[in-house]
Design a protein around this motif. Structure first.
Motif, PDB file in Angstrom:
ATOM      1  N   ALA A 174      67.956  43.965  -6.779  1.00 22.78           N
ATOM      2  CA  ALA A 174      68.191  44.649  -7.992  1.00 22.78           C
ATOM      3  C   ALA A 174      69.001  45.964  -7.456  1.00 22.78           C
ATOM      4  N   ASP A 175      69.839  46.392  -8.378  1.00 19.15           N
ATOM      5  CA  ASP A 175      70.646  47.520  -8.332  1.00 19.15           C
ATOM      6  C   ASP A 175      71.473  47.467  -7.102  1.00 19.15           C
ATOM      7  N   GLY A 176      71.931  46.265  -6.830  1.00 16.51           N
ATOM      8  CA  GLY A 176      72.915  46.238  -5.536  1.00 16.51           C
ATOM      9  C   GLY A 176      72.137  46.142  -4.183  1.00 16.51           C
ATOM     10  N   GLN A 177      70.732  46.517  -4.213  1.00 17.03           N
ATOM     11  CA  GLN A 177      69.915  46.349  -2.913  1.00 17.03           C
ATOM     12  C   GLN A 177      68.839  45.253  -3.017  1.00 17.03           C
ATOM     13  N   GLN A 178      68.613  44.802  -1.591  1.00 15.94           N
ATOM     14  CA  GLN A 178      67.573  43.962  -1.322  1.00 15.94           C
ATOM     15  C   GLN A 178      66.266  44.348  -0.465  1.00 15.94           C
ATOM     16  N   VAL A 179      65.245  44.056  -0.838  1.00 18.59           N
ATOM     17  CA  VAL A 179      64.005  44.406  -0.043  1.00 18.59           C
ATOM     18  C   VAL A 179      63.145  43.233   0.225  1.00 18.59           C
ATOM     19  N   SER A 180      62.596  42.977   1.283  1.00 12.20           N
ATOM     20  CA  SER A 180      61.846  42.162   1.675  1.00 12.20           C
ATOM     21  C   SER A 180      60.486  42.356   2.177  1.00 12.20           C
ATOM     22  N   THR A 181      59.570  41.515   1.900  1.00 11.70           N
ATOM     23  CA  THR A 181      58.220  41.535   2.246  1.00 11.70           C
ATOM     24  C   THR A 181      57.329  40.387   2.438  1.00 11.70           C
ATOM     25  N   PHE A 182      56.157  40.290   3.277  1.00 10.31           N
ATOM     26  CA  PHE A 182      55.713  39.063   3.718  1.00 10.31           C
ATOM     27  C   PHE A 182      54.283  39.154   2.808  1.00 10.31           C
ATOM     28  N   SER A 228      52.320  17.753   8.648  1.00 16.50           N
ATOM     29  CA  SER A 228      51.179  17.260   9.419  1.00 16.50           C
ATOM     30  C   SER A 228      51.818  18.190  10.918  1.00 16.50           C
ATOM     31  N   GLY A 229      52.976  18.692  10.834  1.00 17.18           N
ATOM     32  CA  GLY A 229      53.555  19.574  11.559  1.00 17.18           C
ATOM     33  C   GLY A 229      53.255  20.964  11.745  1.00 17.18           C
ATOM     34  N   ASP A 230      52.427  21.351  10.399  1.00 15.95           N
ATOM     35  CA  ASP A 230      51.982  22.498  10.486  1.00 15.95           C
ATOM     36  C   ASP A 230      50.724  22.745  10.799  1.00 15.95           C
ATOM     37  N   VAL A 231      50.046  21.568  11.306  1.00 17.11           N
ATOM     38  CA  VAL A 231      48.547  22.065  11.643  1.00 17.11           C
ATOM     39  C   VAL A 231      48.561  23.104  12.593  1.00 17.11           C
ATOM     40  N   GLY A 232      47.518  23.790  12.611  1.00 11.16           N
ATOM     41  CA  GLY A 232      47.214  24.870  13.624  1.00 11.16           C
ATOM     42  C   GLY A 232      47.983  26.069  13.370  1.00 11.16           C
ATOM     43  N   LYS A 233      49.155  25.904  12.547  1.00 11.98           N
ATOM     44  CA  LYS A 233      49.922  27.264  12.181  1.00 11.98           C
ATOM     45  C   LYS A 233      49.345  27.823  10.835  1.00 11.98           C
ATOM     46  N   ARG A 234      49.580  29.006  10.560  1.00 15.59           N
ATOM     47  CA  ARG A 234      49.290  29.904   9.341  1.00 15.59           C
ATOM     48  C   ARG A 234      50.528  29.784   8.596  1.00 15.59           C
ATOM     49  N   ILE A 235      50.471  29.574   7.240  1.00 13.54           N
ATOM     50  CA  ILE A 235      51.539  29.519   6.381  1.00 13.54           C
ATOM     51  C   ILE A 235      51.642  30.830   5.610  1.00 13.54           C
ATOM     52  N   LYS A 236      52.746  31.413   5.543  1.00 12.96           N
ATOM     53  CA  LYS A 236      53.084  32.644   4.787  1.00 12.96           C
ATOM     54  C   LYS A 236      54.384  32.446   4.020  1.00 12.96           C
ATOM     55  N   ILE A 237      54.683  33.352   2.977  1.00 13.94           N
ATOM     56  CA  ILE A 237      55.969  33.592   2.218  1.00 13.94           C
ATOM     57  C   ILE A 237      56.599  34.659   2.732  1.00 13.94           C
ATOM     58  N   GLU A 238      57.749  34.805   2.577  1.00  8.98           N
ATOM     59  CA  GLU A 238      58.484  36.182   2.723  1.00  8.98           C
ATOM     60  C   GLU A 238      59.480  36.159   1.232  1.00  8.98           C
ATOM     61  N   VAL A 239      59.342  37.378   0.584  1.00  8.54           N
ATOM     62  CA  VAL A 239      59.930  37.244  -0.608  1.00  8.54           C
ATOM     63  C   VAL A 239      60.888  38.623  -0.630  1.00  8.54           C
ATOM     64  N   THR A 240      62.047  38.124  -0.926  1.00  4.39           N
ATOM     65  CA  THR A 240      63.355  39.090  -0.956  1.00  4.39           C
ATOM     66  C   THR A 240      63.448  39.498  -2.614  1.00  4.39           C
TER      67      THR A 240
END
Length: 153
Positions: free
Chosen positions: A135-143, A120-132
């Motif tokens: 691999a190979d000792g490196q990290q990359v994030s995107t939404f 209920s606290g999410d009402v009016g907001k948009r939901i999304k995910i960040e994926v991190t």
């Protein structure tokens, strides 16, 4: 005569005739903390509307994982309903991924699984995910793209 404080500065204007992409090389900022700012301004010499920005991504070229298809959120943005996260595809076959759910621009505490039950606290907001991806000792994030605004159930 131009009456803007921005007189003489270079900028974009005119119709884009559809969606376009721009890339900027940020190498000169390597190792520095930066705070990008985006503004839209006009003056009385142009009747054209400025360009709106969305889907801004910062990435590093190299051996680390890169998204080859974007992460997505599926399901109904309705209180009590379950949303599902798809982390997308990554260039490194051995990439491991972690998901963080967001309501608006804020991470949701403890919401790191492949599903999220809308509150209920999410009402009016948009939901999304960040994926991190790691691999190979490196990290990359995107939404992912955001859902429609959450409505009551």
């Amino acid at each position: 005569m131009c009456s803007s404080d921005l007189a003489g500065r270079v900028g974009f204007s005119r119709n884009s005739n559809g969606y376009l992409a721009s890339r900027l090389r940020l190498t000169r900022f390597s190792g520095d903390a930066v705070s990008p700012q985006f503004t839209m301004n006009t003056d009385n010499d142009s009747t054209e509307e400025g360009w709106y920005l969305d889907d801004i991504r910062v990435y590093t070229c190299g051996d680390g994982p890169m998204p080859t298809s974007p992460p997505t959120v599926t399901g109904s943005a309705t209180v009590g309903k379950v949303l599902a996260a798809d982390p997308g595809a990554w260039s490194s076959a051995d990439a491991t991924t972690e998901v963080q759910w967001y309501a608006g621009s804020r991470p949701i505490a403890g919401a790191t699984g492949s599903t999220y039950t809308v509150r209920s606290g999410d009402v009016g907001k948009r939901i999304k995910i960040e994926v991190t991806a790691s691999a190979d000792g490196q990290q990359v994030s995107t939404f992912s793209a955001a859902t429609s605004r959450v409505v009551g159930g």
